[in-house]
Design a protein around this motif. Sequence first.
Motif, PDB file in Angstrom:
ATOM      1  N   PRO A  69       0.786  -1.135   0.108  1.00 33.07           N
ATOM      2  CA  PRO A  69       0.144   0.141  -0.026  1.00 33.07           C
ATOM      3  C   PRO A  69       0.804   1.500   0.046  1.00 33.07           C
ATOM      4  O   PRO A  69       0.272   2.131  -0.614  1.00 33.07           O
ATOM      5  CB  PRO A  69      -0.820   0.154   1.367  1.00 33.07           C
ATOM      6  CG  PRO A  69      -0.641  -1.667   1.725  1.00 33.07           C
ATOM      7  CD  PRO A  69       0.401  -2.081   1.159  1.00 33.07           C
ATOM      8  N   GLU A  70       2.137   0.927   0.511  1.00 34.71           N
ATOM      9  CA  GLU A  70       2.930   2.431   0.580  1.00 34.71           C
ATOM     10  C   GLU A  70       3.345   2.770  -1.055  1.00 34.71           C
ATOM     11  O   GLU A  70       3.877   4.035  -0.861  1.00 34.71           O
ATOM     12  CB  GLU A  70       4.052   2.258   1.412  1.00 34.71           C
ATOM     13  CG  GLU A  70       4.018   1.794   2.901  1.00 34.71           C
ATOM     14  CD  GLU A  70       3.636   0.549   3.201  1.00 34.71           C
ATOM     15  OE1 GLU A  70       4.188  -0.262   2.559  1.00 34.71           O
ATOM     16  OE2 GLU A  70       2.644   0.250   3.617  1.00 34.71           O
ATOM     17  N   GLY A  71       3.072   2.035  -1.762  1.00 38.17           N
ATOM     18  CA  GLY A  71       3.331   2.324  -3.066  1.00 38.17           C
ATOM     19  C   GLY A  71       2.831   3.535  -3.504  1.00 38.17           C
ATOM     20  O   GLY A  71       3.526   4.255  -4.435  1.00 38.17           O
ATOM     21  N   ALA A  72       1.529   3.882  -3.275  1.00 34.22           N
ATOM     22  CA  ALA A  72       0.899   5.095  -3.593  1.00 34.22           C
ATOM     23  C   ALA A  72       1.714   6.340  -3.312  1.00 34.22           C
ATOM     24  O   ALA A  72       1.780   7.215  -3.979  1.00 34.22           O
ATOM     25  CB  ALA A  72      -0.490   4.962  -3.298  1.00 34.22           C
ATOM     26  N   ALA A  98      11.347   3.726   0.173  1.00 29.08           N
ATOM     27  CA  ALA A  98      10.505   4.261   1.285  1.00 29.08           C
ATOM     28  C   ALA A  98      11.523   5.292   2.022  1.00 29.08           C
ATOM     29  O   ALA A  98      11.076   6.187   2.699  1.00 29.08           O
ATOM     30  CB  ALA A  98      10.235   3.196   2.187  1.00 29.08           C
ATOM     31  N   ARG A  99      12.887   5.089   2.296  1.00 34.06           N
ATOM     32  CA  ARG A  99      13.690   5.956   3.088  1.00 34.06           C
ATOM     33  C   ARG A  99      13.988   7.201   2.521  1.00 34.06           C
ATOM     34  O   ARG A  99      14.032   8.269   3.107  1.00 34.06           O
ATOM     35  CB  ARG A  99      15.284   5.177   3.069  1.00 34.06           C
ATOM     36  CG  ARG A  99      15.144   4.237   4.517  1.00 34.06           C
ATOM     37  CD  ARG A  99      16.527   3.629   4.765  1.00 34.06           C
ATOM     38  NE  ARG A  99      16.854   2.769   3.462  1.00 34.06           N
ATOM     39  CZ  ARG A  99      18.182   2.120   3.498  1.00 34.06           C
ATOM     40  NH1 ARG A  99      18.991   2.315   4.753  1.00 34.06           N
ATOM     41  NH2 ARG A  99      18.415   1.303   2.739  1.00 34.06           N
TER      42      ARG A  99
END
Lengths: 509, 509
Positions: free
Chosen positions: B312-315, B369-370
């Motif tokens: 979900p973090e892809g967005a 992400a980082r």
Amino acid sequence: MIKHALTVTRSDDFAAWYQQVITEAELAEESGVRGCMIIRPWGMGIWERFQRLLDDRIKALGHDNAYFPLFIPISYFAKEAEHVEGFAKEMAVVTHHRLKAVDGALRPDPDAELAEPLVVRPTSETVIGAAFNRWIKSWRDLPVRINQWSNVVRWEMRTRMFLRTSEFLWQEGHAAYATADEARRATLEALELYREFAQQCAAMPVIAGEKPENERFPGAVSTFSIEAMMQDGKALQAGTSHLLGTNFAAAQDIRYQNEDSQFELAHTISWGMSTRMIGGLIMIHGDDDGLRVPPRVAPWQVVIVPMLRGTPEGADLLAYCDELQAALVRQTAFGEPLRAFIDRRAMKTATKRWSWIKKGAPIVVEIGARDLAARKVTFIRRDRLYGEDGQPSNASLDIDSFAGQAGMTLDELQQGLFDEASERLERGIRRDISDLGALKEHFEGTKHPGWVEVEWARPTGADLEQIVGQLKALKLTLRNVSMNAAPATGKCIFTGEPAAERILVARAY
Amino acid sequence: MIKHALTVTRSDDFAAWYQQVITEAELAEESGVRGCMIIRPWGMGIWERFQRLLDDRIKALGHDNAYFPLFIPISYFAKEAEHVEGFAKEMAVVTHHRLKAVDGALRPDPDAELAEPLVVRPTSETVIGAAFNRWIKSWRDLPVRINQWSNVVRWEMRTRMFLRTSEFLWQEGHAAYATADEARRATLEALELYREFAQQCAAMPVIAGEKPENERFPGAVSTFSIEAMMQDGKALQAGTSHLLGTNFAAAQDIRYQNEDSQFELAHTISWGMSTRMIGGLIMIHGDDDGLRVPPRVAPWQVVIVPMLRGTPEGADLLAYCDELQAALVRQTAFGEPLRAFIDRRAMKTATKRWSWIKKGAPIVVEIGARDLAARKVTFIRRDRLYGEDGQPSNASLDIDSFAGQAGMTLDELQQGLFDEASERLERGIRRDISDLGALKEHFEGTKHPGWVEVEWARPTGADLEQIVGQLKALKLTLRNVSMNAAPATGKCIFTGEPAAERILVARAY
């Protein structure tokens, strides 16, 4: 009475007028090579504007440009049966790769005959499909979206510049999708691209819709088109978008592994727009003084003609023209830098003025000694050529006002051309004819009959062929079923059955 | 030891390396049509950049684009005798205009044989000359300056992608002038245009100069070229400009009435640059990880690879990539909006990273992400791929600094590629060889012999042919006499006569 720049008017002889506009506006000329024309700089400049504006839109749709071979081996055509049938009759065939001097004349060298003759591409579905076959392995590779700017050849017996030439320039979009839905959506997106481009850029109102079965691209499931109305009331198909389904994919084995690792056929589409559009531009916007180019696609939007007399003051005059040009190119028109040109040729002012009027430059400026002295700009708007007295009408503004307003004036001019053509299109479609006798009477009894939208049952096969034959006898063709057509409520004009939809009938180029 | 992206290195096998770069960078591929290649989107994107940058320069020289027929009747070639001789041996010939199904296979229809066969243009002097004949009447019509972007065909027995293909894309400039002086000046202006474009846009240092008599364009008075040095030391002719004198004008009767009403022959020139330039780009800037595209001609200058994991973090990651792209396209590089692309394909990050490294995108950004958490941008510069430890090296900057510096970084990268190639060119030319034995020894005894500039007497005719034959035995060719060559002071290396000038000798593509 107004003395127009052309010797033939639209109402005298529309076909002769069309040809004269092409000659006098220096858009194109016969090349001496059968069926092939030379596109002269002003015509090419318009095509380059089309290219730039279309290319931006095509890329925004996610298509990348690529280039495929001019030559296609005959065997490629044999794969898609309907496609062969549709194209095989009119292609240029390369059979030799060398010439030889025989009795002092050059001839194809019999020792250099090709084992397999090559066809000069009439369109590229077959050769691009063969590449798709190699490129597409997995669902991850889809969609594949390609566009090609190229020349194509379809041998034509009777040619007419821009409208029907053996060689023409075009763009062809080709894409492959995983599902039928995506492919259909993309086919309609391309159609919408053409509609928007035609209307917004070429100021050409069009009807977007689906072609009837008999007018489909050879091998397609559905063909869509935009249709424009010329000033003689005839229709011009100005762009087409084809849903090919899995027909070409099956013929060329374009398969992908889906997320469940199963093999499926891809769904392909193709769509094209060509230099034919320039023929449409002429017949929509031309008048009895030549072409009127919508400013957004005009190579030069403002042309400055210095009134040179070979006197020493000429240098000051040219300096003032340079200043005006510099002020203009700092302005924007349609979101781009305004395009202004100084015509420095050693010719009479009147000759130069009329050459630009015939070419249809949107604004023609003439700068003389009095303009220089008063820092004024005297100009002619191509859409308001004559005053109420029937004489060429010009206006005058101080240089800053002229430059400052130029972008807005061009906007207004563009909109004016579109509105004029839109009104003509709206006025030119009859929607109240429901029997064949009235249809026949309308087309035979009216000077500019325009188009008629009729209700029909959407027949297919032999039934459709019979109707097409009937219409042909009246020199009529089925154009398309508008995306915005009202639903059918009555009976089919051809068969009397309950109607399925409304279709446009017209004479056409 | 560094593990490079390609399996063949330049020093292993330069020819195989060249082919692998083309495949791995997805520049082009075999089409299945003899001698014709498919230019894939990344290769076409580079050509489109060349087109845009060249086209602006060509128009600034006063040339307008036009379009002439693909097909040229054989008789046109018979007019200029040397021209026939030079081209007649390698042309595609169209002999039929229809196919017919015979025993289930398609064949040229014997009933559709052309009365006069048509040649697919190998170059357009003849057909453009015929138009000049019609267009030019008076001194007022001169100069006429035309450019054409087109495909041409020269049948080749041994082909190599981009360098020698039967069909290729190019631009051809054609012009007619009133005087010999103007024509010569214009020929050199076109040469200078090519030199400046090659150096400034393609970061390709070149030697501009005049070709020897044996390398002249068929029918030309003088031919000039720009020559570039590939990494294997061979020369590549990357653009040519031809002074045609009155040869073509006499053959095609291109005459004008001068100010004294007398008829004179016009002086014509032509000049061309083709997709061959892309072959040069590869062999000048490629390395063992693929192509390095100079940023000014790179379709995408910054490629952003989101490290998507299907979570979900892809967005959020994609939103951050969008923000970065938006910040980048607001920047300028080389006076144009910066070109940045987000690679959203459903593939592993490493696969995507290496695909762009092999393609030679100047800057490849990876966003994980980082990076998102710290509002950082981690990126690889294609010109500094490996750190001192032999591992791929990346750097990290906060998003604003990265975007703010991107234009400058691209500038630096462009200059770095040019400097590297310039140093190689300078180092690669020997100027101290004055006898034939030493020349032979140099080329036979050195792995990368580069070029040698020798003094010669500028022999012509049979004397020159003999020298060309001698050099051919050593696989050597005469390249050009640099515009910047020092004056000759010694003896001709071939004949021992007093030398007239200095000429470059090299192996060549």
